[in-house]
Motif scaffolding. Structure first.
Motif: not given
Length: 230
Positions: A30-43, A57-68
């Motif tokens: 498996r590969q896991i790609v998590v996109v943190d959509d501007g969370s304000s908690d410890d996600t 496991v890949l973490l991508l971080e971006k400003p909040n923009g919605g699920k899409g």
């Protein structure tokens, strides 16, 4: 087949660690790609710590923009044969993924929807009008695209990776679900449904989708149906 889990996450610190552990409990390639959509908690911090101890496991971080927006941000980073959209709130249990992807692995399907409305699996008794809205939107999709999908709005979808990467997606919020459905129906892909369990949340527990998203879904389905591209 290698399976990628594409995980959009916004303020899911309470459950994201459990999601990651349940995915790895499957013992699959498996590969896991998590996109943190501007969370304000410890996600993001939880995912970062997990990635430091687990390969793939890949973490991508971006400003909040919605699920899409989060999904569109993560799709180019997927590197696997099959991709599963996995919500970070545990409404859908990763233990059901082998069941979900089986029609793709057998060569029968291009896309598989996990249906909450076809019966046969555990279902939390949840919001009546939410269920009515899901059935109505599935009916609209059926009329517009001549399909028999029972649960167009399901958050559990699996794709051959090249299929998902080829879709011309533009929606930023929950409109991404009908947009995906519209495009795969427009392209006459082999779509299967399998029954899945659903551990739905109430609004008090963090559910975000509202009736306004239902109106947006109808508009998106109509837009995809009449557009020339695709």
């Amino acid at each position: 087949m290698k399976i990628a889990f594409l995980v959009p996450a916004y303020n899911e610190a309470a459950t994201i660690g459990d999601v990651l552990e349940r995915i790895d409990a499957l013992g699959i390639d498996r590969q896991i790609v998590v996109v943190d959509d501007g969370s304000s908690d410890d996600t993001a911090a939880i995912v970062r710590a997990y990635a430091a101890e687990h390969d793939g496991v890949l973490l991508l971080e971006k400003p909040n923009g919605g699920k899409g927006s989060a999904l569109r941000h993560g799709i180019p980073h997927v590197d696997a044969d099959v991709v599963v959209i996995q919500d970070a709130d545990l409404e859908y249990d990763p233990a059901e993924v082998p069941h979900l992807v089986a029609p793709i692995e057998s060569g029968a399907a291009d896309v598989v929807y996990g249906s909450r409305l076809s019966g046969g699996r555990a279902q939390r008794a949840y919001l009546f009008w939410h269920m009515v809205g899901n059935r109505f939107l599935s009916l609209v999709a059926g009329v517009l695209f001549n399909t028999t999908l029972s649960d167009m709005e399901t958050g559990y979808k699996a794709f051959r990776t090249e299929i998902l990467k080829s879709l011309p997606l533009t929606e930023d919020a929950f409109g991404i679900e009908p947009e995906i459905t519209g495009w795969i129906c427009r392209r006459h892909l082999r779509i299967y449904e399998v029954p899945i369990s659903y551990y739905g949340r109430t609004y008090a527990e963090g559910k975000n989708i509202t009736w306004r998203d239902g109106f947006r879904a109808v508009w998106v389905l109509l837009r995809v149906r009449v557009t020339r591209a695709g």
